[in-house]
Design a protein around this motif. Structure first.
Motif, PDB file in Angstrom:
ATOM      1  N   UNK A 157       4.072  33.500  86.351  1.00 13.23           N
ATOM      2  CA  UNK A 157       3.266  33.971  85.234  1.00 13.23           C
ATOM      3  C   UNK A 157       3.545  35.428  84.886  1.00 13.23           C
ATOM      4  N   UNK A 158       3.576  36.315  85.868  1.00 14.46           N
ATOM      5  CA  UNK A 158       3.716  37.733  85.561  1.00 14.46           C
ATOM      6  C   UNK A 158       5.064  38.023  84.907  1.00 14.46           C
ATOM      7  N   UNK A 159       6.129  37.436  85.433  1.00  9.80           N
ATOM      8  CA  UNK A 159       7.446  37.647  84.843  1.00  9.80           C
ATOM      9  C   UNK A 159       7.527  36.993  83.465  1.00  9.80           C
ATOM     10  N   UNK A 160       6.888  35.820  83.297  1.00  7.00           N
ATOM     11  CA  UNK A 160       6.892  35.161  81.994  1.00  7.00           C
ATOM     12  C   UNK A 160       6.221  36.030  80.939  1.00  7.00           C
ATOM     13  N   UNK A 161       5.115  36.660  81.299  1.00  8.62           N
ATOM     14  CA  UNK A 161       4.437  37.551  80.359  1.00  8.62           C
ATOM     15  C   UNK A 161       5.317  38.741  79.989  1.00  8.62           C
ATOM     16  N   UNK A 162       6.053  39.263  80.956  1.00 11.24           N
ATOM     17  CA  UNK A 162       6.957  40.374  80.679  1.00 11.24           C
ATOM     18  C   UNK A 162       8.046  39.964  79.691  1.00 11.24           C
ATOM     19  N   UNK A 163       8.666  38.808  79.940  1.00 12.51           N
ATOM     20  CA  UNK A 163       9.727  38.320  79.061  1.00 12.51           C
ATOM     21  C   UNK A 163       9.198  38.062  77.655  1.00 12.51           C
ATOM     22  N   UNK A 164       8.002  37.471  77.584  1.00 13.55           N
ATOM     23  CA  UNK A 164       7.448  37.073  76.296  1.00 13.55           C
ATOM     24  C   UNK A 164       6.867  38.242  75.513  1.00 13.55           C
ATOM     25  N   UNK A 165       6.226  39.174  76.194  1.00 16.81           N
ATOM     26  CA  UNK A 165       5.460  40.199  75.491  1.00 16.81           C
ATOM     27  C   UNK A 165       6.233  41.492  75.229  1.00 16.81           C
ATOM     28  N   UNK A 166       7.321  41.726  75.961  1.00 18.62           N
ATOM     29  CA  UNK A 166       8.113  42.920  75.708  1.00 18.62           C
ATOM     30  C   UNK A 166       9.283  42.653  74.771  1.00 18.62           C
ATOM     31  N   UNK A 167       9.723  41.416  74.687  1.00 11.26           N
ATOM     32  CA  UNK A 167      10.788  41.066  73.750  1.00 11.26           C
ATOM     33  C   UNK A 167      12.132  41.680  74.072  1.00 11.26           C
ATOM     34  N   UNK A 168      12.390  41.918  75.363  1.00  5.87           N
ATOM     35  CA  UNK A 168      13.655  42.528  75.765  1.00  5.87           C
ATOM     36  C   UNK A 168      14.782  41.497  75.780  1.00  5.87           C
ATOM     37  N   UNK A 169      15.999  42.020  75.724  1.00  5.55           N
ATOM     38  CA  UNK A 169      17.188  41.176  75.820  1.00  5.55           C
ATOM     39  C   UNK A 169      17.701  41.174  77.256  1.00  5.55           C
ATOM     40  N   UNK A 170      18.114  39.994  77.719  1.00  2.49           N
ATOM     41  CA  UNK A 170      18.597  39.822  79.087  1.00  2.49           C
ATOM     42  C   UNK A 170      20.043  39.342  79.071  1.00  2.49           C
ATOM     43  N   UNK A 171      20.816  39.832  80.023  1.00  2.00           N
ATOM     44  CA  UNK A 171      22.191  39.377  80.179  1.00  2.00           C
ATOM     45  C   UNK A 171      22.220  38.023  80.877  1.00  2.00           C
ATOM     46  N   UNK A 172      23.400  37.423  80.905  1.00  2.00           N
ATOM     47  CA  UNK A 172      23.555  36.159  81.628  1.00  2.00           C
ATOM     48  C   UNK A 172      23.244  36.335  83.108  1.00  2.00           C
ATOM     49  N   UNK A 173      23.641  37.457  83.676  1.00  2.00           N
ATOM     50  CA  UNK A 173      23.359  37.715  85.091  1.00  2.00           C
ATOM     51  C   UNK A 173      21.860  37.880  85.318  1.00  2.00           C
ATOM     52  N   UNK A 174      21.176  38.557  84.390  1.00  2.00           N
ATOM     53  CA  UNK A 174      19.716  38.661  84.468  1.00  2.00           C
ATOM     54  C   UNK A 174      19.088  37.267  84.442  1.00  2.00           C
ATOM     55  N   UNK A 175      19.566  36.439  83.534  1.00  2.00           N
ATOM     56  CA  UNK A 175      19.002  35.101  83.373  1.00  2.00           C
ATOM     57  C   UNK A 175      19.194  34.266  84.635  1.00  2.00           C
ATOM     58  N   UNK A 176      20.339  34.411  85.271  1.00  6.66           N
ATOM     59  CA  UNK A 176      20.584  33.681  86.518  1.00  6.66           C
ATOM     60  C   UNK A 176      19.662  34.192  87.623  1.00  6.66           C
ATOM     61  N   UNK A 177      19.513  35.505  87.713  1.00  2.72           N
ATOM     62  CA  UNK A 177      18.642  36.096  88.737  1.00  2.72           C
ATOM     63  C   UNK A 177      17.189  35.672  88.550  1.00  2.72           C
ATOM     64  N   UNK A 178      16.742  35.579  87.310  1.00  6.97           N
ATOM     65  CA  UNK A 178      15.360  35.220  87.019  1.00  6.97           C
ATOM     66  C   UNK A 178      15.099  33.718  87.162  1.00  6.97           C
ATOM     67  N   UNK A 179      16.149  32.918  87.182  1.00  6.69           N
ATOM     68  CA  UNK A 179      15.974  31.474  87.257  1.00  6.69           C
ATOM     69  C   UNK A 179      15.911  30.797  85.904  1.00  6.69           C
ATOM     70  N   UNK A 180      16.296  31.513  84.844  1.00 10.57           N
ATOM     71  CA  UNK A 180      16.341  30.902  83.515  1.00 10.57           C
ATOM     72  C   UNK A 180      17.533  29.967  83.371  1.00 10.57           C
ATOM     73  N   UNK A 181      18.617  30.244  84.092  1.00 10.28           N
ATOM     74  CA  UNK A 181      19.804  29.393  84.073  1.00 10.28           C
ATOM     75  C   UNK A 181      20.191  29.056  85.507  1.00 10.28           C
ATOM     76  N   UNK A 182      20.887  27.942  85.666  1.00 16.25           N
ATOM     77  CA  UNK A 182      21.342  27.542  87.000  1.00 16.25           C
ATOM     78  C   UNK A 182      22.579  28.295  87.446  1.00 16.25           C
ATOM     79  N   UNK A 183      23.504  28.503  86.476  1.00 15.03           N
ATOM     80  CA  UNK A 183      24.789  29.068  86.857  1.00 15.03           C
ATOM     81  C   UNK A 183      25.429  29.757  85.671  1.00 15.03           C
ATOM     82  N   UNK A 184      26.102  30.867  85.936  1.00 13.64           N
ATOM     83  CA  UNK A 184      26.886  31.583  84.933  1.00 13.64           C
ATOM     84  C   UNK A 184      28.359  31.389  85.260  1.00 13.64           C
ATOM     85  N   UNK A 185      29.149  31.016  84.268  1.00 10.21           N
ATOM     86  CA  UNK A 185      30.580  30.769  84.478  1.00 10.21           C
ATOM     87  C   UNK A 185      31.377  31.526  83.423  1.00 10.21           C
TER      88      UNK A 185
END
Length: 262
Positions: A157-185
């Motif tokens: 929840x806390x990380x979801x609120x940060x992603x949703x309410x700040x509107x920041x851009x994330x790299x593919x590596x960020x997305x993998x670290x956060x669990x938004x994606x399974x794998x970056x290739x």
């Protein structure tokens, strides 16, 4: 400017794998009403076809999807939102009920409704260099297409609120670290990586996959006794299928199982 004669969404079939390709590359696949309507029609067709054992979501051109088409909302914000969300929400709900696993193949950009759709997939493979932004707050609106349901389940929840309410851009590596994606290739390897995964899933026990994906999604809303009962019902349903006996025989014979998905 001449209007494109290409369909806004392409449904492609290769064996047991169905690919839904968002096809407005000139607009970074921003989803408008014709694309949303085409998506619903394609998902309905997939849902009625037992031969589909894996679904791939991908975008044509330079990105997965840049979000909703702002021209639709600018002309009439209230009616435009209703016209977009009615077919989109039905398509997402139907995708969640499929037995076939859903894989998102993401490159370039996944923003707004594109990121929301990506979050509904069971597996996400992303190309290096992809950028992710939930984006809604930057337009002054809340999220849609199931993002508020999926995002807290994926990142908390806390990380979801940060992603949703700040509107920041994330790299593919960020997305993998956060669990938004399974794998970056690497971008050049994305097609092959997705096809390898899709082929593996398409040869698996499709009914068991369906029970598994629905059980996992329902688990956040159930207490343990309710979830245990649901698991029991699903296991018995799998026991009635042809795949469980095949899995048992293959185990004893020390050979790979040949599942039929039924």
């Amino acid at each position: 400017m001449t209007a494109s004669t290409e369909p806004p969404l392409q449904l492609e079939r290769a064996g047991a794998i169905a690919t839904l390709r968002f096809n407005r590359p000139g607009a970074l696949n921003a989803i408008d009403v014709p694309m949303a309507t085409a998506l619903l029609a394609a998902v309905r067709a997939i849902a009625s076809d037992d031969g589909v054992r894996c679904v791939v979501l991908r975008g044509a051109g330079k990105g997965f999807m840049a979000g909703g088409d702002l021209a639709t909302l600018r002309a009439d914000p209230v009616q435009g939102a209703k016209d977009l969300l009615t077919p989109l929400n039905e398509a997402v709900a139907l995708l969640a009920q499929l037995n076939a696993p859903v894989v998102a193949q993401v490159h370039g950009v996944a923003a707004g409704a594109g990121l929301s759709l990506m979050l509904q997939a069971d597996f996400v493979l992303a190309a290096e260099g992809t950028r992710f932004n939930l984006a809604y707050i930057n337009l002054g609106t809340s999220c849609d297409v199931g993002a508020s349901w999926a995002l807290p389940r994926l990142v908390g929840l806390r990380r979801a609120l940060e992603i949703a309410m700040l509107g920041d851009t994330y790299t593919a590596q960020d997305a993998e670290r956060l669990g938004l994606v399974n794998r970056v290739v690497p971008a050049a390897e994305l097609d092959a990586a997705v096809q390898q995964l899709a082929q593996r899933l398409a040869s698996g026990p499709t009914q068991a996959y369906g029970h598994m994906r629905r059980l996992m999604r329902a688990s956040f809303d159930h207490d343990l006794p309710t979830q245990l009962a649901a698991e029991g019902e699903a296991f018995v349903a799998c026991a009635r299928s042809a795949d469980l006996p095949e899995g048992i025989e293959a185990f004893h014979a020390k050979r790979p199982a040949v599942f039929q998905g039924r």
